[in-house]
Design a protein around this motif. Structure first.
Motif, PDB file in Angstrom:
ATOM      1  N   PHE A  53      38.244  39.824  29.227  1.00  0.00           N
ATOM      2  CA  PHE A  53      39.692  39.787  29.442  1.00  0.00           C
ATOM      3  C   PHE A  53      40.400  38.912  28.414  1.00  0.00           C
ATOM      4  O   PHE A  53      41.334  39.342  27.762  1.00  0.00           O
ATOM      5  CB  PHE A  53      40.014  39.284  30.859  1.00  0.00           C
ATOM      6  CG  PHE A  53      41.463  38.925  31.037  1.00  0.00           C
ATOM      7  CD1 PHE A  53      42.440  39.911  31.018  1.00  0.00           C
ATOM      8  CD2 PHE A  53      41.860  37.604  31.201  1.00  0.00           C
ATOM      9  CE1 PHE A  53      43.793  39.588  31.158  1.00  0.00           C
ATOM     10  CE2 PHE A  53      43.200  37.270  31.348  1.00  0.00           C
ATOM     11  CZ  PHE A  53      44.165  38.270  31.329  1.00  0.00           C
ATOM     12  N   PHE A  54      39.981  37.680  28.270  1.00  0.00           N
ATOM     13  CA  PHE A  54      40.646  36.743  27.367  1.00  0.00           C
ATOM     14  C   PHE A  54      40.426  37.119  25.905  1.00  0.00           C
ATOM     15  O   PHE A  54      39.357  37.604  25.538  1.00  0.00           O
ATOM     16  CB  PHE A  54      40.112  35.330  27.568  1.00  0.00           C
ATOM     17  CG  PHE A  54      40.436  34.720  28.907  1.00  0.00           C
ATOM     18  CD1 PHE A  54      41.740  34.510  29.306  1.00  0.00           C
ATOM     19  CD2 PHE A  54      39.417  34.339  29.768  1.00  0.00           C
ATOM     20  CE1 PHE A  54      42.037  33.943  30.544  1.00  0.00           C
ATOM     21  CE2 PHE A  54      39.692  33.764  31.005  1.00  0.00           C
ATOM     22  CZ  PHE A  54      41.010  33.575  31.393  1.00  0.00           C
ATOM     23  N   PRO A  85      34.615  29.088  32.500  1.00  0.00           N
ATOM     24  CA  PRO A  85      35.377  30.049  31.700  1.00  0.00           C
ATOM     25  C   PRO A  85      34.871  31.488  31.847  1.00  0.00           C
ATOM     26  O   PRO A  85      35.677  32.426  31.962  1.00  0.00           O
ATOM     27  CB  PRO A  85      35.207  29.539  30.265  1.00  0.00           C
ATOM     28  CG  PRO A  85      34.953  28.077  30.420  1.00  0.00           C
ATOM     29  CD  PRO A  85      34.110  27.979  31.668  1.00  0.00           C
ATOM     30  N   GLU A  86      33.555  31.675  31.864  1.00  0.00           N
ATOM     31  CA  GLU A  86      32.997  33.017  32.053  1.00  0.00           C
ATOM     32  C   GLU A  86      33.345  33.549  33.438  1.00  0.00           C
ATOM     33  O   GLU A  86      33.678  34.720  33.614  1.00  0.00           O
ATOM     34  CB  GLU A  86      31.470  33.006  31.889  1.00  0.00           C
ATOM     35  CG  GLU A  86      30.987  32.632  30.503  1.00  0.00           C
ATOM     36  CD  GLU A  86      30.549  31.177  30.407  1.00  0.00           C
ATOM     37  OE1 GLU A  86      31.294  30.294  30.929  1.00  0.00           O
ATOM     38  OE2 GLU A  86      29.491  30.900  29.829  1.00  0.00           O
ATOM     39  N   PHE A  87      33.277  32.659  34.431  1.00  0.00           N
ATOM     40  CA  PHE A  87      33.626  33.003  35.802  1.00  0.00           C
ATOM     41  C   PHE A  87      35.069  33.517  35.868  1.00  0.00           C
ATOM     42  O   PHE A  87      35.353  34.567  36.453  1.00  0.00           O
ATOM     43  CB  PHE A  87      33.445  31.762  36.678  1.00  0.00           C
ATOM     44  CG  PHE A  87      33.694  31.966  38.144  1.00  0.00           C
ATOM     45  CD1 PHE A  87      32.625  32.108  39.016  1.00  0.00           C
ATOM     46  CD2 PHE A  87      34.973  31.975  38.667  1.00  0.00           C
ATOM     47  CE1 PHE A  87      32.830  32.255  40.381  1.00  0.00           C
ATOM     48  CE2 PHE A  87      35.195  32.126  40.021  1.00  0.00           C
ATOM     49  CZ  PHE A  87      34.122  32.272  40.878  1.00  0.00           C
ATOM     50  N   MET A  88      35.998  32.759  35.267  1.00  0.00           N
ATOM     51  CA  MET A  88      37.406  33.154  35.282  1.00  0.00           C
ATOM     52  C   MET A  88      37.633  34.449  34.525  1.00  0.00           C
ATOM     53  O   MET A  88      38.429  35.297  34.947  1.00  0.00           O
ATOM     54  CB  MET A  88      38.274  32.026  34.718  1.00  0.00           C
ATOM     55  CG  MET A  88      38.416  30.861  35.666  1.00  0.00           C
ATOM     56  SD  MET A  88      39.661  29.673  35.110  1.00  0.00           S
ATOM     57  CE  MET A  88      38.618  28.443  34.354  1.00  0.00           C
ATOM     58  N   MET A  91      36.509  37.246  36.835  1.00  0.00           N
ATOM     59  CA  MET A  91      37.428  37.440  37.955  1.00  0.00           C
ATOM     60  C   MET A  91      38.740  38.071  37.502  1.00  0.00           C
ATOM     61  O   MET A  91      39.264  38.970  38.163  1.00  0.00           O
ATOM     62  CB  MET A  91      37.694  36.112  38.666  1.00  0.00           C
ATOM     63  CG  MET A  91      36.478  35.535  39.365  1.00  0.00           C
ATOM     64  SD  MET A  91      35.792  36.587  40.663  1.00  0.00           S
ATOM     65  CE  MET A  91      36.933  36.253  41.995  1.00  0.00           C
ATOM     66  N   LEU A  92      39.274  37.623  36.378  1.00  0.00           N
ATOM     67  CA  LEU A  92      40.555  38.153  35.911  1.00  0.00           C
ATOM     68  C   LEU A  92      40.413  39.569  35.377  1.00  0.00           C
ATOM     69  O   LEU A  92      41.329  40.383  35.530  1.00  0.00           O
ATOM     70  CB  LEU A  92      41.158  37.225  34.858  1.00  0.00           C
ATOM     71  CG  LEU A  92      41.719  35.934  35.438  1.00  0.00           C
ATOM     72  CD1 LEU A  92      41.953  34.906  34.351  1.00  0.00           C
ATOM     73  CD2 LEU A  92      43.012  36.207  36.204  1.00  0.00           C
ATOM     74  N   ASN A  93      39.281  39.870  34.771  1.00  0.00           N
ATOM     75  CA  ASN A  93      39.055  41.234  34.304  1.00  0.00           C
ATOM     76  C   ASN A  93      39.005  42.203  35.483  1.00  0.00           C
ATOM     77  O   ASN A  93      39.348  43.370  35.367  1.00  0.00           O
ATOM     78  CB  ASN A  93      37.754  41.315  33.501  1.00  0.00           C
ATOM     79  CG  ASN A  93      37.643  42.586  32.715  1.00  0.00           C
ATOM     80  OD1 ASN A  93      38.573  42.977  32.013  1.00  0.00           O
ATOM     81  ND2 ASN A  93      36.516  43.269  32.825  1.00  0.00           N
ATOM     82  N   ASP A  94      38.596  41.666  36.628  1.00  0.00           N
ATOM     83  CA  ASP A  94      38.468  42.451  37.859  1.00  0.00           C
ATOM     84  C   ASP A  94      39.747  42.444  38.698  1.00  0.00           C
ATOM     85  O   ASP A  94      39.843  43.165  39.677  1.00  0.00           O
ATOM     86  CB  ASP A  94      37.319  41.852  38.687  1.00  0.00           C
ATOM     87  CG  ASP A  94      36.677  42.853  39.619  1.00  0.00           C
ATOM     88  OD1 ASP A  94      36.592  44.030  39.237  1.00  0.00           O
ATOM     89  OD2 ASP A  94      36.268  42.448  40.723  1.00  0.00           O
ATOM     90  N   ARG A  95      40.738  41.600  38.311  1.00  0.00           N
ATOM     91  CA  ARG A  95      41.963  41.434  39.100  1.00  0.00           C
ATOM     92  C   ARG A  95      43.207  41.601  38.231  1.00  0.00           C
ATOM     93  O   ARG A  95      43.831  40.622  37.822  1.00  0.00           O
ATOM     94  CB  ARG A  95      41.989  40.044  39.747  1.00  0.00           C
ATOM     95  CG  ARG A  95      40.897  39.745  40.748  1.00  0.00           C
ATOM     96  CD  ARG A  95      40.927  40.704  41.938  1.00  0.00           C
ATOM     97  NE  ARG A  95      42.240  40.800  42.533  1.00  0.00           N
ATOM     98  CZ  ARG A  95      42.655  40.079  43.561  1.00  0.00           C
ATOM     99  NH1 ARG A  95      41.855  39.205  44.121  1.00  0.00           N
ATOM    100  NH2 ARG A  95      43.861  40.227  44.044  1.00  0.00           N
ATOM    101  N   VAL A 102      48.397  34.559  34.295  1.00  0.00           N
ATOM    102  CA  VAL A 102      47.478  33.667  33.583  1.00  0.00           C
ATOM    103  C   VAL A 102      47.700  33.749  32.078  1.00  0.00           C
ATOM    104  O   VAL A 102      47.786  32.725  31.395  1.00  0.00           O
ATOM    105  CB  VAL A 102      46.010  33.972  33.951  1.00  0.00           C
ATOM    106  CG1 VAL A 102      45.054  33.166  33.087  1.00  0.00           C
ATOM    107  CG2 VAL A 102      45.768  33.671  35.428  1.00  0.00           C
ATOM    108  N   ARG A 103      47.824  34.951  31.567  1.00  0.00           N
ATOM    109  CA  ARG A 103      48.056  35.108  30.127  1.00  0.00           C
ATOM    110  C   ARG A 103      49.390  34.464  29.726  1.00  0.00           C
ATOM    111  O   ARG A 103      49.479  33.795  28.691  1.00  0.00           O
ATOM    112  CB  ARG A 103      48.025  36.599  29.773  1.00  0.00           C
ATOM    113  CG  ARG A 103      48.187  36.887  28.302  1.00  0.00           C
ATOM    114  CD  ARG A 103      47.594  38.231  27.938  1.00  0.00           C
ATOM    115  NE  ARG A 103      46.175  38.081  27.676  1.00  0.00           N
ATOM    116  CZ  ARG A 103      45.276  39.043  27.865  1.00  0.00           C
ATOM    117  NH1 ARG A 103      45.634  40.218  28.338  1.00  0.00           N
ATOM    118  NH2 ARG A 103      44.011  38.831  27.574  1.00  0.00           N
TER     119      ARG A 103
END
Length: 201
Positions: A53-54, A85-88, A91-95, A102-103
């Motif tokens: 995502f990021f 960071p990988e966790f976020m 999660m964000l790629n999935d949400r 966030v961006r």
């Protein structure tokens, strides 16, 4: 009674953000398994994690900001060492419903650093980063013009705490003693009873 440390307070805060962020327990488990997998792959291949995502710059900002919130200390590792960071990113790629906020918040952080210091957050000194965080960390004291940054920082702090304290490193940091077989129970330790001001009699 001793004052709780910042890390202990974040540990307690981590119990509530999961609901506030609308992160379901099954998603947390999937994210933790994902982080374990990518960490293992990175160790085996020597290749760094590629965020889904990021952007690369956002990911560097997330890592620096997360470590400002939960740095390495004498008790345990930092947010990045826990895989936050990988966790976020997972999660964000999935949400998709959380992605814009966030961006946008990460962009706000960079814009504010450019305004204050003439450079992006990741290029700012530790003291400069800390001064910005201090201005955002206390909503009731923050200047009104910083309201967007305050809202983002509060959400990001919740995300960081949730990611860290749901990790193996974070659970160890909490000194969680559950899931162990107790062969003999001798009651509450005397020092704990004294601290609470209670007794068995």
């Amino acid at each position: 009674m001793t004052e709780p440390t910042r890390r202990e307070i974040l540990g307690l805060m981590a119990l509530t953000p999961l609901t506030a962020l609308n992160w379901k327990p099954e998603s947390i488990v999937r994210a933790r398994d994902f982080v374990t997998g990518v960490r293992k792959t990175a160790a085996e291949t020597g290749l760094p994690y590629e965020p889904a995502f990021f952007t690369a710059h956002e990911y560097a900002t997330v890592s620096a900001l997360a470590d400002l919130i939960i740095p390495r200390d004498e008790r345990s590792g930092s947010a990045t060492e826990s895989g936050a960071p990988e966790f976020m990113d997972f999660m964000l790629n999935d949400r998709p419903d959380s992605q814009v906020a966030v961006r946008g918040g990460l962009a706000w952080i960079d814009n504010e650093c450019h305004h204050r210091f003439g450079k992006a957050f990741v290029d700012s000194t530790p003291a400069e980063r800390a001064s910005l965080a201090d201005d955002l960390a206390w909503p009731e004291k923050a200047r009104p013009e910083l309201s967007h940054g305050v809202a983002f920082f509060s959400r990001f702090r919740d995300m960081t705490a949730s990611a860290f304290f749901s990790s193996k490193l974070g659970v160890e940091d909490l000194q969680y003693k559950g899931n162990t077989f107790v062969t003999e129970w001798n009651g509450c330790p005397p020092e704990a009873l004294a601290k609470l001001g209670v007794s068995y009699s």
